[in-house]
Design an enzyme around this catalytic site. Structure first.
Site, PDB file in Angstrom:
ATOM      1  N   GLU A 148      26.038   7.603  29.415  1.00  0.00           N
ATOM      2  CA  GLU A 148      26.189   7.819  28.141  1.00  0.00           C
ATOM      3  C   GLU A 148      24.952   7.719  27.219  1.00  0.00           C
ATOM      4  O   GLU A 148      23.901   5.855  27.187  1.00  0.00           O
ATOM      5  CB  GLU A 148      26.927   6.012  27.731  1.00  0.00           C
ATOM      6  CG  GLU A 148      28.559   6.785  27.985  1.00  0.00           C
ATOM      7  CD  GLU A 148      28.989   7.506  26.713  1.00  0.00           C
ATOM      8  OE1 GLU A 148      28.512   7.662  26.256  1.00  0.00           O
ATOM      9  OE2 GLU A 148      29.880   8.066  26.947  1.00  0.00           O
TER      10      GLU A 148
ATOM     11  N   CYS B 211      22.722   5.042  18.966  1.00  0.00           N
ATOM     12  CA  CYS B 211      21.922   6.035  19.534  1.00  0.00           C
ATOM     13  C   CYS B 211      22.581   7.243  18.875  1.00  0.00           C
ATOM     14  O   CYS B 211      22.225   8.667  19.298  1.00  0.00           O
ATOM     15  CB  CYS B 211      23.225   6.440  20.511  1.00  0.00           C
ATOM     16  SG  CYS B 211      24.688   5.625  20.721  1.00  0.00           S
TER      17      CYS B 211
HETATM   18  P1  NAD Z   1      17.727   1.694  28.739  1.00  0.00           P
HETATM   19  O1  NAD Z   1      17.744   2.335  29.011  1.00  0.00           O
HETATM   20  O2  NAD Z   1      16.716   1.277  28.629  1.00  0.00           O
HETATM   21  O3  NAD Z   1      18.344   0.003  29.208  1.00  0.00           O
HETATM   22  C1  NAD Z   1      19.450   0.673  29.745  1.00  0.00           C
HETATM   23  C2  NAD Z   1      19.975  -0.595  31.068  1.00  0.00           C
HETATM   24  O4  NAD Z   1      19.132  -0.519  31.987  1.00  0.00           O
HETATM   25  C3  NAD Z   1      19.915  -2.124  30.125  1.00  0.00           C
HETATM   26  O5  NAD Z   1      20.437  -2.871  31.107  1.00  0.00           O
HETATM   27  C4  NAD Z   1      18.461  -2.046  31.498  1.00  0.00           C
HETATM   28  O6  NAD Z   1      18.303  -3.499  32.174  1.00  0.00           O
HETATM   29  C5  NAD Z   1      18.295  -1.195  32.382  1.00  0.00           C
HETATM   30  N1  NAD Z   1      17.388  -0.714  32.894  1.00  0.00           N
HETATM   31  C6  NAD Z   1      16.042  -0.029  32.476  1.00  0.00           C
HETATM   32  N2  NAD Z   1      15.533   0.358  33.090  1.00  0.00           N
HETATM   33  C7  NAD Z   1      16.040   0.657  34.326  1.00  0.00           C
HETATM   34  C8  NAD Z   1      15.285   0.551  35.403  1.00  0.00           C
HETATM   35  N3  NAD Z   1      14.360   1.053  35.849  1.00  0.00           N
HETATM   36  N4  NAD Z   1      16.447   0.802  36.699  1.00  0.00           N
HETATM   37  C9  NAD Z   1      17.663   0.270  36.431  1.00  0.00           C
HETATM   38  N5  NAD Z   1      18.078  -0.364  35.372  1.00  0.00           N
HETATM   39  C10 NAD Z   1      16.967  -0.373  34.024  1.00  0.00           C
HETATM   40  O7  NAD Z   1      18.483   1.525  26.811  1.00  0.00           O
HETATM   41  P2  NAD Z   1      18.137   0.729  26.028  1.00  0.00           P
HETATM   42  O8  NAD Z   1      16.886   0.563  25.491  1.00  0.00           O
HETATM   43  O9  NAD Z   1      18.609  -0.521  26.307  1.00  0.00           O
HETATM   44  O10 NAD Z   1      19.216   1.087  24.985  1.00  0.00           O
HETATM   45  C11 NAD Z   1      18.678   2.182  24.102  1.00  0.00           C
HETATM   46  C12 NAD Z   1      19.102   3.954  24.323  1.00  0.00           C
HETATM   47  O11 NAD Z   1      20.141   3.887  25.188  1.00  0.00           O
HETATM   48  C13 NAD Z   1      18.676   5.067  23.464  1.00  0.00           C
HETATM   49  O12 NAD Z   1      18.339   6.355  24.314  1.00  0.00           O
HETATM   50  C14 NAD Z   1      19.860   4.872  22.632  1.00  0.00           C
HETATM   51  O13 NAD Z   1      19.922   6.178  22.203  1.00  0.00           O
HETATM   52  C15 NAD Z   1      20.689   4.457  24.290  1.00  0.00           C
HETATM   53  N6  NAD Z   1      22.395   4.998  23.883  1.00  0.00           N
HETATM   54  C16 NAD Z   1      23.140   5.428  24.163  1.00  0.00           C
HETATM   55  C17 NAD Z   1      24.324   5.362  23.757  1.00  0.00           C
HETATM   56  C18 NAD Z   1      25.545   6.067  23.449  1.00  0.00           C
HETATM   57  O14 NAD Z   1      26.831   5.453  23.653  1.00  0.00           O
HETATM   58  N7  NAD Z   1      25.321   8.060  24.409  1.00  0.00           N
HETATM   59  C19 NAD Z   1      24.774   4.156  22.787  1.00  0.00           C
HETATM   60  C20 NAD Z   1      23.596   3.164  22.270  1.00  0.00           C
HETATM   61  C21 NAD Z   1      22.533   3.034  23.668  1.00  0.00           C
END
Ligand code: NAD
Length: 459
Positions: A213, A247
């Site tokens: 997602e 998002c």
């Molecule tokens: P992110 O991808 O930075 O982090 C999400 C999760 O992944 C966190 O729990 C983090 O600890 C983990 N993570 C981060 N880097 C990682 C890595 N290198 N390896 C493994 N795990 C890792 O996202 P965010 O900043 O928390 O959220 C914002 C993003 O999420 C935006 O792009 C937004 O559009 C998206 N989002 C999508 C939805 C949806 O339903 N499609 C909903 C909310 C947010």
């Protein structure tokens, strides 16, 4: 009590628990969903407090988009689960008669759910509803960027479920990577597109299926045939809810040139009505989650011309609701997902031009189109691809439990909400059952002279 055992040990415990078959029982699943609902209700004030501590999310928004949205999923699932778990019959061809065929839903096993920070409660617990409903065990990894909410989820889960069944591992990237090194039966990830690729790569090593997602730039097209006031209010709400850290927030506007000036005026009016003369004083306006994102968004404010807003307060991590015009399409503001309270406004002459602008960019998670004209609506639907579409509103399509929610292309793969959540965490096992009688022996060698019979039989 919070768990202190290692990740491989925890996974091992969950595998053993899953192997007992307990999670497969319908009554067990219903009972766990009810427990979750009741825990959420008990913890409601703590949830509001944690989200307030993390980024001053207004309780009203926490209630609707985090608490209520999760309990709605539970209510819908409780109502329908009994019918979803039933095996479904499938038709058999004449060549198979006598036989019966059916599709038997079975849980995937032990699943991993990784969440982001922007709706940190809902985006961990709503997928969990699907995982429980489908009969899985689950390990949850909330975002480290919202530590108060992460801690709250860990407490709520530890006090509600047996850790061998559902448990929380708190931590950041390193913890996430340790989890990803293990073999799960499904990974449900919500986060950014770049991290989504890392998740999929790690999952590929174990051939683990993934739901991704992700995010991206969700465009909002505004035609000239609209109700101006309603359009402005609905865009303002969808963009500045959670201070734009959503998002599916409209990332940028593509506005019919004829309506650009009146729309701009109407958007300004709505911002004033919603958040007052000085939005910094409004109790209904959230803050930017951390300094890194505050700095990132502050850079965006240097692009184009600010039509309204633009004020910041670094100590508070406050950025005013901002409308920006004359932004070059090649600038970072128009290339990267904004994920904050800045709304670039671009104009177009023909609808084809707006459609082609969208088609030349990665497929978005959501697409918004404001127009009373049904044939223009069809034109947009037929000529664009996105995870979902909402006509004449923003974000509201997420509230329809029966609509699958997910992305396409760069905005993700797979979906959830309602029955789709159950499907996501289910393997549909195909079963054919044949009796020992009624064998024609036609399929067995020697084939001599049987071809004509087979052709006549199969038609
Ligand atoms: P992110 O991808 O930075 O982090 C999400 C999760 O992944 C966190 O729990 C983090 O600890 C983990 N993570 C981060 N880097 C990682 C890595 N290198 N390896 C493994 N795990 C890792 O996202 P965010 O900043 O928390 O959220 C914002 C993003 O999420 C935006 O792009 C937004 O559009 C998206 N989002 C999508 C939805 C949806 O339903 N499609 C909903 C909310 C947010």
């Amino acid at each position: 009590m919070l768990s202190t055992i290692s990740i491989p040990e925890m996974l091992q415990q969950q595998r053993q628990f899953f192997a007992t078959g307990k999670t497969q029982d319908l009554n067990f699943r219903l009972e766990q969903l009810k427990r979750l609902k009741s825990a959420i209700q008990t913890y409601e004030a703590d949830i509001f407090e944690a989200l307030g501590t993390d980024f001053r999310k207004p309780s009203f928004e926490s209630y609707l988009a985090e608490v209520r949205a999760t309990t709605e999923e539970i209510n819908y699932t409780l109502k329908h689960l009994k019918s979803w778990v039933k095996p479904r019959r499938a038709a058999v061809s004449i060549a198979q008669i006598p036989a019966s065929a059916f599709i038997r839903p079975e849980p995937k096993g032990v699943v991993l759910i990784i969440g982001p920070w922007n709706y940190p409660f809902y985006l961990i617990l709503a997928p969990l509803v699907g995982a429980i409903a489908a009969g899985n065990s689950a390990i949850l990894k909330p975002s480290e960027m919202t530590p108060a909410t992460s801690g709250l989820i860990a407490r709520l889960v530890a006090q509600t479920f047996d850790p061998a069944y559902i448990s929380v591992i708190e931590g950041g990237v390193e913890t996430s990577q340790q989890l990803l090194a293990q073999k799960f039966d499904h990974i449900f990830f919500t986060g950014g597109t770049a991290v989504g690729k890392i998740i999929m790569e790690a999952a590929a090593k174990h051939l683990t299926p993934v739901t991704l997602e992700l995010g991206g730039k969700s465009p909002c097209i505004v035609d000239n045939e609209i109700d101006l006031r309603e359009t402005a209010k609905r865009i303002t709400w969808g963009k500045f809810l959670n201070a734009g850290q959503t998002c599916v927030a409209p990332d940028y506007l593509l506005v019919n040139r004829q309506i650009k000036s009146p729309l701009l005026e109407s958007l300004k009016q709505s911002i004033g009505e919603f958040y007052g003369e000085n939005p910094e004083k409004s109790p209904d306006y959230a803050r930017i989650v951390n300094d890194r994102h505050f700095q990132r968004l502050s850079q965006f404010l240097k692009e184009g011309e600010i039509a309204i807003g633009g004020e910041t307060n670094a100590t508070e991590r406050y950025i005013a609701p901002t409308l920006t015009v004359n932004v070059p399409p090649a600038s970072p503001l128009m290339q990267e997902e904004i994920f904050g309270p800045i709304l670039p406004i671009m104009e177009y002459e023909t609808l084809e031009e707006a459609i082609s602008f969208i088609k030349n960019r990665p497929k978005p998670l959501s697409l918004y189109f404001f127009s009373k004209n049904a044939s223009k609506q069809q034109q947009v639907l037929a000529n664009t691809s996105s995870g979902g579409v909402c006509l004449n509103d923003t974000i509201m399509h997420l509230g329809v439990t029966e609509l699958p929610f997910g992305g396409v292309g760069d905005s993700g793969m797979g979906a959830y909400h309602g029955k789709t959540s159950f499907d996501t965490f289910t393997h549909y096992k195909s079963v054919l059952k044949r009796p020992f009688w009624g064998e024609t022996n036609l399929r067995y060698p020697p084939y001599k002279s049987k071809l004509g019979w087979v052709k006549r039989l199969l038609g």
